[in-house]
Enzyme design. Structure first.
Site, PDB file in Angstrom:
ATOM      1  N   GLN A  53     -15.485   3.795  -6.936  1.00 35.09           N
ATOM      2  CA  GLN A  53     -14.907   2.591  -6.322  1.00 35.09           C
ATOM      3  C   GLN A  53     -13.414   2.797  -6.094  1.00 35.09           C
ATOM      4  O   GLN A  53     -12.746   1.942  -5.532  1.00 35.09           O
ATOM      5  CB  GLN A  53     -15.098   1.386  -7.258  1.00 35.09           C
ATOM      6  CG  GLN A  53     -16.555   1.048  -7.511  1.00 35.09           C
ATOM      7  CD  GLN A  53     -16.690   0.094  -8.683  1.00 35.09           C
ATOM      8  OE1 GLN A  53     -16.576  -1.119  -8.529  1.00 35.09           O
ATOM      9  NE2 GLN A  53     -16.934   0.622  -9.861  1.00 35.09           N
ATOM     10  N   THR A 111     -15.486   0.962 -15.299  1.00 37.73           N
ATOM     11  CA  THR A 111     -15.569  -0.143 -14.342  1.00 37.73           C
ATOM     12  C   THR A 111     -15.955  -1.421 -15.068  1.00 37.73           C
ATOM     13  O   THR A 111     -16.772  -1.399 -15.993  1.00 37.73           O
ATOM     14  CB  THR A 111     -16.540   0.152 -13.181  1.00 37.73           C
ATOM     15  OG1 THR A 111     -16.593  -0.990 -12.318  1.00 37.73           O
ATOM     16  CG2 THR A 111     -17.935   0.510 -13.646  1.00 37.73           C
ATOM     17  N   TYR A 121       0.825  -1.213   0.000  1.00 41.63           N
ATOM     18  CA  TYR A 121       0.000   0.000   0.000  1.00 41.63           C
ATOM     19  C   TYR A 121       0.858   1.261   0.000  1.00 41.63           C
ATOM     20  O   TYR A 121       0.467   2.276  -0.567  1.00 41.63           O
ATOM     21  CB  TYR A 121      -1.019  -0.027   1.152  1.00 41.63           C
ATOM     22  CG  TYR A 121      -2.163  -0.963   0.842  1.00 41.63           C
ATOM     23  CD1 TYR A 121      -3.233  -0.554   0.056  1.00 41.63           C
ATOM     24  CD2 TYR A 121      -2.133  -2.286   1.271  1.00 41.63           C
ATOM     25  CE1 TYR A 121      -4.257  -1.433  -0.269  1.00 41.63           C
ATOM     26  CE2 TYR A 121      -3.153  -3.172   0.948  1.00 41.63           C
ATOM     27  CZ  TYR A 121      -4.210  -2.733   0.177  1.00 41.63           C
ATOM     28  OH  TYR A 121      -5.215  -3.605  -0.170  1.00 41.63           O
ATOM     29  N   HIS A 162     -15.096   2.277  -1.620  1.00 44.22           N
ATOM     30  CA  HIS A 162     -14.061   1.322  -1.188  1.00 44.22           C
ATOM     31  C   HIS A 162     -12.989   1.967  -0.321  1.00 44.22           C
ATOM     32  O   HIS A 162     -11.923   1.382  -0.125  1.00 44.22           O
ATOM     33  CB  HIS A 162     -13.456   0.630  -2.413  1.00 44.22           C
ATOM     34  CG  HIS A 162     -14.431  -0.247  -3.142  1.00 44.22           C
ATOM     35  ND1 HIS A 162     -14.241  -0.722  -4.420  1.00 44.22           N
ATOM     36  CD2 HIS A 162     -15.638  -0.732  -2.745  1.00 44.22           C
ATOM     37  CE1 HIS A 162     -15.275  -1.471  -4.777  1.00 44.22           C
ATOM     38  NE2 HIS A 162     -16.140  -1.476  -3.785  1.00 44.22           N
TER      39      HIS A 162
HETATM   40  P1  OAD Z   1     -11.361  -3.203 -13.045  1.00 46.49           P
HETATM   41  O1  OAD Z   1      -9.886  -3.300 -13.155  1.00 46.49           O
HETATM   42  O2  OAD Z   1     -12.131  -4.428 -12.725  1.00 46.49           O
HETATM   43  O3  OAD Z   1     -11.948  -2.629 -14.415  1.00 46.49           O
HETATM   44  C1  OAD Z   1     -11.416  -1.472 -15.001  1.00 46.49           C
HETATM   45  C2  OAD Z   1     -12.278  -1.105 -16.180  1.00 46.49           C
HETATM   46  O4  OAD Z   1     -11.772   0.105 -16.744  1.00 46.49           O
HETATM   47  C3  OAD Z   1     -12.283  -2.147 -17.314  1.00 46.49           C
HETATM   48  O5  OAD Z   1     -13.632  -2.403 -17.700  1.00 46.49           O
HETATM   49  C4  OAD Z   1     -11.507  -1.467 -18.434  1.00 46.49           C
HETATM   50  O6  OAD Z   1     -11.991  -1.822 -19.718  1.00 46.49           O
HETATM   51  C5  OAD Z   1     -11.809  -0.001 -18.143  1.00 46.49           C
HETATM   52  N1  OAD Z   1     -10.809   0.961 -18.674  1.00 46.49           N
HETATM   53  C6  OAD Z   1      -9.495   0.767 -18.929  1.00 46.49           C
HETATM   54  N2  OAD Z   1      -8.937   1.894 -19.377  1.00 46.49           N
HETATM   55  C7  OAD Z   1      -9.920   2.833 -19.413  1.00 46.49           C
HETATM   56  C8  OAD Z   1      -9.973   4.215 -19.788  1.00 46.49           C
HETATM   57  N3  OAD Z   1      -8.890   4.863 -20.213  1.00 46.49           N
HETATM   58  N4  OAD Z   1     -11.160   4.856 -19.694  1.00 46.49           N
HETATM   59  C9  OAD Z   1     -12.267   4.213 -19.249  1.00 46.49           C
HETATM   60  N5  OAD Z   1     -12.277   2.913 -18.891  1.00 46.49           N
HETATM   61  C10 OAD Z   1     -11.121   2.233 -18.967  1.00 46.49           C
HETATM   62  O7  OAD Z   1     -11.661  -2.019 -12.012  1.00 46.49           O
HETATM   63  P2  OAD Z   1     -13.009  -1.725 -11.197  1.00 46.49           P
HETATM   64  O8  OAD Z   1     -14.197  -2.059 -11.997  1.00 46.49           O
HETATM   65  O9  OAD Z   1     -12.879  -0.351 -10.656  1.00 46.49           O
HETATM   66  O10 OAD Z   1     -11.898  -3.125  -5.138  1.00 46.49           O
HETATM   67  O11 OAD Z   1     -12.843  -2.763 -10.027  1.00 46.49           O
HETATM   68  C11 OAD Z   1     -13.761  -2.767  -8.972  1.00 46.49           C
HETATM   69  C12 OAD Z   1     -13.073  -3.104  -7.689  1.00 46.49           C
HETATM   70  O12 OAD Z   1     -12.338  -4.320  -7.833  1.00 46.49           O
HETATM   71  C13 OAD Z   1     -12.014  -2.112  -7.257  1.00 46.49           C
HETATM   72  O13 OAD Z   1     -12.550  -0.985  -6.602  1.00 46.49           O
HETATM   73  C14 OAD Z   1     -11.170  -2.927  -6.346  1.00 46.49           C
HETATM   74  C15 OAD Z   1     -11.070  -4.201  -7.125  1.00 46.49           C
HETATM   75  O14 OAD Z   1     -10.873  -5.369  -6.372  1.00 46.49           O
HETATM   76  C16 OAD Z   1     -11.284  -3.005  -3.953  1.00 46.49           C
HETATM   77  O15 OAD Z   1     -10.094  -2.793  -3.858  1.00 46.49           O
HETATM   78  C17 OAD Z   1     -12.199  -3.156  -2.804  1.00 46.49           C
END
Ligand code: OAD
Length: 245
Positions: free
Chosen positions: A103, A192, A69, A121
C-alpha cells in the site's frame, strides 16, 4: 513468546510454495517514513487528508498539495530501505510464486531490490495528468516546490500518481493482488492497520482460500483476528528472522 511465534511462522513459511506479502506504512517506519494513523506523528494526525489527498483538495489549491507531496518525496529520497525491506527482496527466490503487494507509495521495496511490486496506491515518484488525458510522467526526485508542473500533452496540472480518497485503484494492479491472495498458501502481512479497503480485505480472502496468514505488527490491528501467526514486533527486527539464511 515473540521468539516462539517468529520461529513457528518461519517454519510455516519455509514449507510454503506460493507466498503473498502485503505491506503497509509500518514497514517503512524504521526507515524514518511516517505512518498515517500513529496518533502523534502519523500523517493523518497532522494533516487533513481531504485537503491533501483528494481531487477536491487539489482542485482547491494545487500548489499546497504539490508542496506537500514534494516534501514527502524529499523525505523518502533521504530515507533508506531497512532490514524489513531488505529481507523480502531475496526471499522471493525461495518460492515457486512470490507476490509482493504494497500500500506504500515510497518505492522503498524496489530500492531494496524487490521486483514486480504491486503498488496498490501508486508511487510518489510518478505524476499523472489531473485532467486524466492518460499522460504519466516519471519525476526526477528533486522537483522544485511551488506550482505543479503542466501536463506535456494537454497542459493541465500534473498531480502525484497516488490513489486519493474517493478514487479507484488501478484495476489491473488490484486484480493481480486479489489473484495473488487467493492463489497463495501463505500470506505475510506487515505493518498495516487494516483500515483501508480493498487492501485490508486481502488477508481474509487469502485465508478463505485456505492460506495461512502471518501478521507482523508491534501494535494491535484490524487484521489480528485473521492471523494464524500473530507476531508483535517491528518489521525490521522480525522479517530477517522469518526468512533465515
Ligand atoms: P497506517 O498508518 O494506517 O498503519 C500503520 C501500521 O503500521 C499500524 O498498524 C502500526 O501499528 C504499524 N507499525 C508501526 N511501526 C511499525 C513497525 N516498525 N513495524 C511494523 N509495523 C509497524 O498505515 P497503512 O495501514 O499502510 O493510503 O494505511 C493504509 C493506507 O491509508 C495508506 O496506504 C494510505 C493511507 O490513507 C493512501 O494514501 C491511498
Amino acid at each position: 513468546m515473540t521468539e516462539a511465534a517468529i520461529a513457528a511462522a518461519a517454519r510455516r513459511l519455509a514449507r510454503a510454495h506460493r507466498v503473498a506479502v502485503l505491506t503497509g506504512a509500518g514497514i517503512s517506519a524504521e526507515s524514518g517514513v511516517p505512518t498515517f494513523r500513529d496518533t502523534q506523528r502519523g500523517l493523518w494526525a497532522q494533516f487533513d487528508p481531504m485537503q491533501l489527498a483528494s481531487r477536491e483538495g487539489f482542485a482547491a489549491d494545487p500548489a499546497l498539495v504539490w508542496r506537500w507531496y514534494a516534501w514527502r518525496r524529499e523525505l523518502v529520497a533521504g530515507a533508506q530501505p531497512n532490514a524489513g525491506h531488505l529481507a523480502l527482496a531475496p526471499a522471493a527466490a525461495r518460492f515457486a510464486q512470490f507476490d509482493l503487494i504494497t500500500q506504500n507509495v515510497d518505492g522503498l521495496h524496489a530500492r531494496a531490490g524487490s521486483r514486480n511490486v504491486l503498488e496498490l496506491h501508486g508511487n510518489l515518484l510518478r505524476s499523472k495528468c489531473f485532467a486524466q488525458c492518460g499522460t504519466f510522467v516519471a519525476e526526477p526526485r528533486q522537483l522544485p516546490p511551488g506550482e505543479p508542473p503542466r501536463c506535456p500533452r494537454c497542459g493541465n496540472w500534473l498531480r502525484p500518481d497516488v490513489v486519493w480518497f474517493g478514487e479507484m485503484l488501478d484495476p489491473d494492479v488490484l486484480d493481480a493482488a486479489q489473484q495473488a491472495a487467493v492463489d497463495c498458501d501463505a500470506m505475510l502481512v506487515v505493518g498495516t492497520s487494516g483500515l483501508v479497503t480493498p487492501a485490508a480485505g486481502l488477508p481474509a480472502a487469502a485465508k478463505r482460500a485456505g492460506a495461512t496468514v502471518v501478521v507482523v505488527n508491534p501494535n494491535e490491528s484490524e487484521l489480528d483476528d485473521v492471523a494464524d501467526h500473530l507476531i508483535r514486533g517491528p518489521a525490521a527486527a522480525v522479517l530477517p528472522s522469518l526468512f533465515p539464511s
